[in-house]
Design an enzyme around this catalytic site. Structure first.
Site, short mmCIF file in Angstrom:
data_model
loop_
_atom_site.label_atom_id
_atom_site.label_comp_id
_atom_site.label_asym_id
_atom_site.label_seq_id
_atom_site.Cartn_x
_atom_site.Cartn_y
_atom_site.Cartn_z
N TRP A 180 0.87 -1.19 0.00
CA TRP A 180 0.00 0.00 0.00
C TRP A 180 0.90 1.23 0.00
O TRP A 180 1.84 1.32 0.77
CB TRP A 180 -0.92 0.05 1.22
N GLU A 221 -3.17 -3.10 -2.22
CA GLU A 221 -4.31 -2.49 -1.52
C GLU A 221 -4.67 -1.17 -2.19
O GLU A 221 -3.81 -0.32 -2.40
CB GLU A 221 -3.93 -2.25 -0.05
N LYS A 223 -7.15 2.43 -2.54
CA LYS A 223 -7.71 3.43 -1.65
C LYS A 223 -8.40 4.51 -2.45
O LYS A 223 -8.04 4.76 -3.60
CB LYS A 223 -6.58 4.02 -0.81
N ASP A 255 -9.59 -2.88 1.83
CA ASP A 255 -9.69 -2.32 3.18
C ASP A 255 -11.06 -1.65 3.22
O ASP A 255 -11.37 -0.82 2.36
CB ASP A 255 -8.55 -1.31 3.36
N HIS A 258 -11.67 2.07 2.61
CA HIS A 258 -11.10 2.69 1.41
C HIS A 258 -12.06 2.84 0.24
O HIS A 258 -11.65 2.83 -0.91
CB HIS A 258 -9.88 1.88 0.96
N HIS A 282 -8.43 -5.90 4.80
CA HIS A 282 -8.11 -5.11 5.98
C HIS A 282 -9.44 -4.77 6.62
O HIS A 282 -10.29 -4.15 5.97
CB HIS A 282 -7.36 -3.83 5.61
N ASP A 290 -11.81 7.33 5.95
CA ASP A 290 -10.96 6.22 6.37
C ASP A 290 -10.37 6.51 7.75
O ASP A 290 -9.16 6.66 7.90
CB ASP A 290 -9.83 6.06 5.32
N ASP A 292 -10.25 4.73 10.47
CA ASP A 292 -9.61 3.62 11.18
C ASP A 292 -9.98 3.54 12.65
O ASP A 292 -9.12 3.36 13.51
CB ASP A 292 -8.09 3.66 10.98
N ASP A 322 -6.90 -3.70 10.69
CA ASP A 322 -6.13 -2.49 10.37
C ASP A 322 -6.87 -1.27 10.89
O ASP A 322 -7.68 -0.68 10.19
CB ASP A 322 -5.92 -2.40 8.84
#
Ligand code: RNT
Ligand code: ZN
Length: 414
Positions: A180, A221, A223, A255, A258, A282, A290, A292, A322
Site C-alpha cells: 500500500w 491495496e 484506496k 480495506d 477505502h 483489511h 478512512d 480507522d 487495520d
C-alpha cells in the site's frame, strides 16, 4: 440461558455450535502490531505521514520493541482465537547505534519478531512501509517521476519480499505481503495515467524479486483518497483490482475504509471470490472517511464475516485487522477490535447459511426475512461465552479489569 440450552436452540435450525467453535479456534486472523504505537515504528523519529492519521494522545504508548511486544502479549492474552502477527517494515529492530535505510533492510532486522511469533505459534504477515520517510517525494513513491525516488522504493519492496520469504520459512506459514502506498495528488493533476503506469511497472519490478508463491503472497491495496492527497489516488480501486487480476500470484486487498461511504466491502467479497482464488482484507471501521476507528460488532462487520463463512472461503480470504486509535487505552483498542471480529465470525458460523440460501433460491423472500430477523435474537452470547471458555479467555467485560491493572502498573509508568 446456559450453553447447553443455547446449543439446543441453534440445533433446531440446523446449526452445530460445537462445530462452529471448533472451526473458529483454528482460523487465523492477522493482528496488526501498529495499534500499539500509533503506526510509528522504530526506524525513524518523525511523524506518521502518507495520507493516514492517528488522533489522540492517550498515555502509555509503546516506544521500544520490548514495550510493544509486552503490550501485544497483554492484548493477546485477552483475545480468543488464533492469531497471526502483522508487522510493518518500519518496525525493523536495529542493534544499538545501527541504522539501515528501508532499501537495505534484511531479515536479520526482524529476527526478534520471528522469535516472538515462533514462541507464540504465530505466522507473520508483512508490509513494506512506503510512508513516514523523507524519500516520499511530493507525496509519491513507486509512482514518482523521479527515477531515484522510484528506485529507492522498488528496492524497499524487493527487500520486503526477501524478508517475507524469511518469515514464511521460519514460521512454516505463508506470509501475506501487502503493498500500500499513499501515492497521490492533493489537487487536480494534469496526468492521471503516467503515474499509474509507473506504479504498475514499479510493482512488477518488486514482484520480479525471486520468491516462492506458496510462501509469499503479495497483495495490492487500493484506496479512494488520503489526507493531503484528496484529488487523486494512484492506487485506486480499479488500478489495484486490474493489477491483481492480470498478475498471477498477486492478490487484491480490500480495506473496508477505502471506498465511498455507501459502498460496502461485504458485497465486494463475493464478487471477487467469483474470480480470484485468494483475496485479502483489511478490517477496520471508517466513520465518514478512512478514520480507522476500532472494529466493533456492527452490521457491516458481521456482513463481511458472513460473506467469508457462507461462501466456504475461510481458506481463501486472508483476514487482517487495520485500525489505530490513540485516544483510548491502546491495549483495550486492540482487544475490542479483535474480539469484535471473532464475534462476527462466530456469529456467521452459527447461522443456518444453507437453509437461508435455499429460501433465496426458492424466491421465498418472506420466510428469508423472517428467519434472518429471528436469528438475530438467538442466544449468541452463550455461544460466545463457551467459545471464550474453550479458548481459556475471560468472556465477560471483566477482561477490562486486566487492562486497567496493566495501565496502572505498566503503561502509566512509562
Ligand atoms: C492506509 C492503509 C494501510 C495502512 C497500514 C498501516 O490507509 O489502510 O493498510 O493502514 O499499512
Ligand atoms: Zn489498510
Amino acid at each position: 440461558m446456559s450453553y447447553i440450552d443455547a446449543k439446543k436452540k441453534y440445533a433446531e435450525v440446523g446449526v452445530d455450535t460445537d462445530r462452529a467453535i471448533e472451526i473458529l479456534k483454528n482460523l487465523p486472523v492477522s493482528l496488526h502490531c501498529w495499534q500499539g504505537d500509533d503506526v510509528i515504528g522504530f526506524d525513524h523519529d518523525g511523524p506518521l505521514t502518507g495520507g493516514i492519521q492517528t488522533t489522540g494522545n492517550y498515555p502509555g504508548k509503546a516506544k521500544t520493541p520490548d514495550e510493544l511486544m509486552q503490550d501485544l502479549d497483554k492484548a493477546i492474552s485477552l483475545m480468543p482465537g488464533k492469531k497471526k502477527l502483522n508487522v510493518h517494515a518500519c518496525y525493523a529492530i536495529f542493534e544499538d547505534g545501527e541504522f539501515v535505510d528501508r532499501d537495505k533492510i534484511e531479515p536479520k532486522h526482524f529476527k526478534k519478531w520471528v522469535d516472538f511469533a515462533k514462541e507464540r505459534n504465530m505466522g507473520i504477515d508483512f508490509n513494506p512501509t512506503f510512508f513516514s520517510h523523507d524519500k516520499v517525494k511530493d507525496n509519491l513513491t513507486l509512482s514518482s517521476p523521479d527515477e531515484e525516488t522510484r528506485k529507492f522504493w522498488i528496492e524497499h519492496g524487493k527487500a520486503c519480499i526477501r524478508i517475507s520469504e524469511y518469515f514464511a520459512k521460519e514460521t512454516g506459514i505463508p506470509c501475506v505481503m501487502n503493498i500500500w502506498t499513499g501515492d497521490g495528488f492533493k489537487d487536480i493533476p494534469s496526468d492521471r495515467l503516467n503515474p499509474r503506469i509507473r506504479y504498475k511497472e514499479s510493482i512488477e519490478e518488486i514482484l520480479s524479486e525471486p520468491h516462492d508463491p506458496n510462501l509469499v503472497k503479495p497483495c495490492v491495496e487500493s484506496k479512494v483518497f488520503g489526507i493531503g492527497v484528496e484529488a487523486c489516488t494512484v492506487g485506486s480501486a480499479e488500478f489495484a483490482l486490474s493489477f491483481a487480476a492480470l498478475h498471477e500470484g498477486c492478490l487484491p486487498l480490500m480495506d473496508n475504509g477505502h471506498y465511498h461511504p455507501t459502498e460496502v466491502v461485504s458485497d465486494k467479497i463475493p464478487a471477487l471470490l467469483a474470480f480470484f482464488p485468494e483475496i485479502a482484507l483489511h478490517i477496520t471501521r471508517p466513520i465518514r472517511w478512512d478514520s480507522d476507528h476500532v472494529v466493533l460488532y456492527d452490521d457491516e462487520t458481521r456482513e463481511m464475516a458472513k460473506e467469508i463463512v457462507r461462501n466456504n472461503a475461510t481458506d481463501r480470504v486472508y483476514m487482517a485487522l487495520d485500525y489505530f486509535d490513540a485516544s483510548i487505552n491502546r491495549i483495550s483498542a486492540w482487544v475490542v477490535g479483535f474480539r469484535s471480529w471473532q464475534k462476527a465470525l462466530l456469529s456467521a458460523l452459527c447461522t443456518p447459511n444453507e437453509s437461508l440460501k435455499k429460501l433465496q433460491d426458492e424466491n421465498n423472500m418472506t420466510e428469508l426475512m423472517v428467519m434472518q430477523e429471528e436469528i438475530k435474537l438467538f442466544p449468541f452470547g452463550d455461544v460466545w461465552e463457551e467459545y471464550c471458555r474453550v479458548c481459556g479467555v475471560e468472556a465477560s467485560f471483566k477482561w477490562l479489569d486486566e487492562v486497567k491493572k496493566y495501565e496502572e502498573e505498566v503503561l502509566l509508568k512509562r
